[in-house]
Design an enzyme around this catalytic site. Structure first.
Site, PDB file in Angstrom:
ATOM      1  N   GLU A   1       0.839  -0.958  -0.079  1.00 39.28           N
ATOM      2  CA  GLU A   1      -0.077   0.299   0.066  1.00 39.28           C
ATOM      3  C   GLU A   1       0.761   1.421  -0.023  1.00 39.28           C
ATOM      4  O   GLU A   1       2.175   1.317   0.131  1.00 39.28           O
ATOM      5  CB  GLU A   1      -1.014   0.081   1.291  1.00 39.28           C
TER       6      GLU A   1
ATOM      7  N   HIS B   1      -9.084  10.387   2.684  1.00 41.47           N
ATOM      8  CA  HIS B   1      -8.844   9.201   1.676  1.00 41.47           C
ATOM      9  C   HIS B   1      -9.164   9.685   0.345  1.00 41.47           C
ATOM     10  O   HIS B   1     -10.329  10.234  -0.120  1.00 41.47           O
ATOM     11  CB  HIS B   1      -9.735   7.933   2.093  1.00 41.47           C
TER      12      HIS B   1
ATOM     13  N   ARG C   1      -0.888   9.711   1.333  1.00 45.55           N
ATOM     14  CA  ARG C   1      -2.196   9.951   1.022  1.00 45.55           C
ATOM     15  C   ARG C   1      -2.580  11.492   0.762  1.00 45.55           C
ATOM     16  O   ARG C   1      -3.511  11.612   0.371  1.00 45.55           O
ATOM     17  CB  ARG C   1      -3.048   9.163   2.239  1.00 45.55           C
TER      18      ARG C   1
ATOM     19  N   HIS D   1     -11.820  10.359   6.438  1.00 43.86           N
ATOM     20  CA  HIS D   1     -11.442   9.035   6.567  1.00 43.86           C
ATOM     21  C   HIS D   1     -10.850   8.606   7.896  1.00 43.86           C
ATOM     22  O   HIS D   1     -11.255   7.526   8.519  1.00 43.86           O
ATOM     23  CB  HIS D   1     -10.437   8.527   5.390  1.00 43.86           C
TER      24      HIS D   1
ATOM     25  N   ARG E   1      -1.483   9.510   8.767  1.00 47.43           N
ATOM     26  CA  ARG E   1      -1.380   8.141   9.280  1.00 47.43           C
ATOM     27  C   ARG E   1      -0.898   7.289   7.827  1.00 47.43           C
ATOM     28  O   ARG E   1      -1.070   7.467   6.766  1.00 47.43           O
ATOM     29  CB  ARG E   1      -2.767   7.750   9.590  1.00 47.43           C
TER      30      ARG E   1
END
Length: 500
Positions: free
Chosen positions: A115, A231, A276, A335, A370
């Site tokens: 990811e 997100h 992100r 998110h 995060r």
């Protein structure tokens, strides 16, 4: 008003963090309180990616920790992160021992996927994109079978009970319209995040930051509330909350494009696997410019979509969109809340008797941004630590102070709040918009003083206004550069008990 004396941890919240704490508190008696039946209205059950942990021979906890610190943009706490990543394998194995059906490789080990912002493939998944519900289902089964756990699935937190010294001695719970004072030696807040404060969110809309607000009102320190993660690939098909298209799709080669098929972040194979915040801003900018934003998985996933990513496939098909044939329209949506109640890896907050774990807590492991799939790891690993720590607390005697129960916003005012937060405290911020948001909060609070969602929103907005830089998930167009030194935001209100 009735009163109950419970000799053991009182845990508010039935997601992965709360359930992990409850299971690990054995043999101490636990009262677990949730506002909805287990598996409902919690973000853990909706998580698609999986659990990040150093599970392969080419990986190590130190590498995982380094990636976590890099993503967190200078605000990650090194020791908490070391503990978290060192617990990775043991946490995944513990969840597997409870029945979490992680995907396995040909040799029987944990299958892992890549990811964004991870330097290694390290995300343990379930059924491609079903990790959250599968893992939480195993924890729910374990909790229901545990003789030391009693569950109230109709209780809502309305306040924290304290004594004259400020120690938390219990909580005010609403059940079926009636208030109950529950005294306990330890109160564990596992109340989830604040995504429901935003009109565009991938989380349950009922998550309004109320645990953070009530902890703040009681005098607990709040850490970095301005840092909200958006997100980049929420599926934009007019639903509230918005379905999520897991980041693992991009890890498998799906690409972000505009309405004319041009790459949003460049042609490089890994361009869409940046952190992100970077990807979310690119999606936001494409939509703001009228170019549109889409996730194109036709070539990378194609015919395998239904089998490899069944949750995303089902969400698309319900909306009349076949992702094997058409790009998926996406938007950046609230998110995850990196900020929250300041807490250590064992859940201890700045208030004696009060613990916090999961998304409502800020342990320093997420910093300003995060790292993908670290949240489920934190919820389970630190949930276990918190359960064991809370089980050591012993009951106290003596009087407690009266507590004023929190109140709800009207549906119309909540809708106004959510629109304001998405418009003015979203992916891109500036002083003008944040000041307008403060004015809206002032008007709403005049009608409903002290409403917990307004307290939570004000913590986010005013901290965002005060942070005159861009860092991680907090981006100011009027201050686009990062400050030379990374500094935490720490907020704490003085209560009458503290003044004494």
């Amino acid at each position: 008003m009735s009163r109950i004396d419970h000799d053991g941890p009182l845990i508010i919240g039935g997601g992965l963090a709360g359930l992990s704490a409850a299971v690990e508190a054995a043999p101490r008696k636990v009262l677990l309180v949730t506002p909805a039946p287990l598996l409902q209205a919690c973000s853990s059950a909706w998580a698609q990616g999986g659990v990040a942990a150093a599970l392969s021979e080419t990986d190590a906890p130190a590498l995982h920790a380094a990636d976590t610190q890099a993503a967190g943009a200078g605000l990650v706490e090194a020791e908490a992160t070391r503990l978290l990543t060192a617990d990775g394998r043991a946490t995944v194995e513990w969840l597997a021992s409870l029945g979490a059906p992680f995907d396995r490789d040909a040799a029987g080990g944990f299958a892992v996927s890549l990811e964004a912002a991870h330097s290694r493939a390290r995300v343990a998944r379930v059924g491609g994109d079903g990790a959250g519900r599968a893992i939480l289902s195993a924890l729910v089964a374990a909790a229901r079978a545990a003789p030391h756990i009693e569950v109230w699935e109709d209780g809502r937190l309305r306040g924290l009970i304290q004594d004259a010294a400020g120690r938390v001695r219990g909580a005010l719970i609403e059940r079926d319209g009636r208030l109950v004072e529950v005294l306990a030696p330890a109160v564990v807040l596992a109340t989830g995040g604040a995504g429901g404060l935003y009109a565009q969110t991938t989380t349950p809309a009922s998550l309004l930051g109320e645990g953070m607000a009530l902890a703040y009102r009681a005098g607990a320190e709040i850490l970095d509330p301005e840092f909200v993660q958006f997100h980049p690939t929420a599926i934009d098909v007019g639903l509230d909350p918005m379905p999520l298209a897991t980041e693992a799709l991009r890890g498998e080669g799906a690409r972000l494009i505009d309405g004319k098929g041009r790459f949003l972040l460049g042609e490089a194979d890994d361009a869409d696997l940046q952190s992100r915040d970077v990807v979310a801003r690119a999606v936001h900018a494409a939509r703001a410019d009228g170019r549109g934003a889409y996730l194109d998985a036709r070539t990378a996933i194609g015919p395998a979509f239904k089998h490899d990513f069944p949750a995303v496939f089902a969400a698309c098909m319900r909306a009349g969109l076949d992702p094997r044939e058409s790009p998926i329209p996406v938007a950046a949506a609230a998110h995850y809340h990196m900020g929250g109640i300041a807490a250590g890896p064992d859940g201890r907050t700045t208030l004696p008797g009060l613990f916090a774990v999961g998304e409502c807590a800020a342990t320093g492991v997420h910093g300003a941004n995060r790292l993908a799939s670290n949240s489920l790891l934190e919820a389970a690993a630190f949930g276990r630590r918190t359960g064991r720590a809370a089980a050591q607390a012993r009951s106290l005697q003596g009087p407690t102070l009266a507590v004023r129960p929190s109140v709800d916003l009207s549906p119309a005012d909540l809708a106004t709040l959510r629109r304001t937060m998405s418009d003015e405290a979203g992916v891109v911020r500036d002083a003008q918009g944040l000041t307008q948001a403060v004015a809206v909060l002032d008007r709403l609070e005049a009608r409903t003083p002290g409403a917990s969602p307004l307290v939570a929103a004000r913590l986010i907005v005013e901290a965002a206004l005060a942070r005159r830089e861009s860092r991680g998930g907090h981006y100011r167009t009027d201050f686009p550069a990062a400050a030379p030194e990374a500094r935490h935001t720490r907020l704490r209100v003085r209560t009458p008990a503290m003044a004494e």
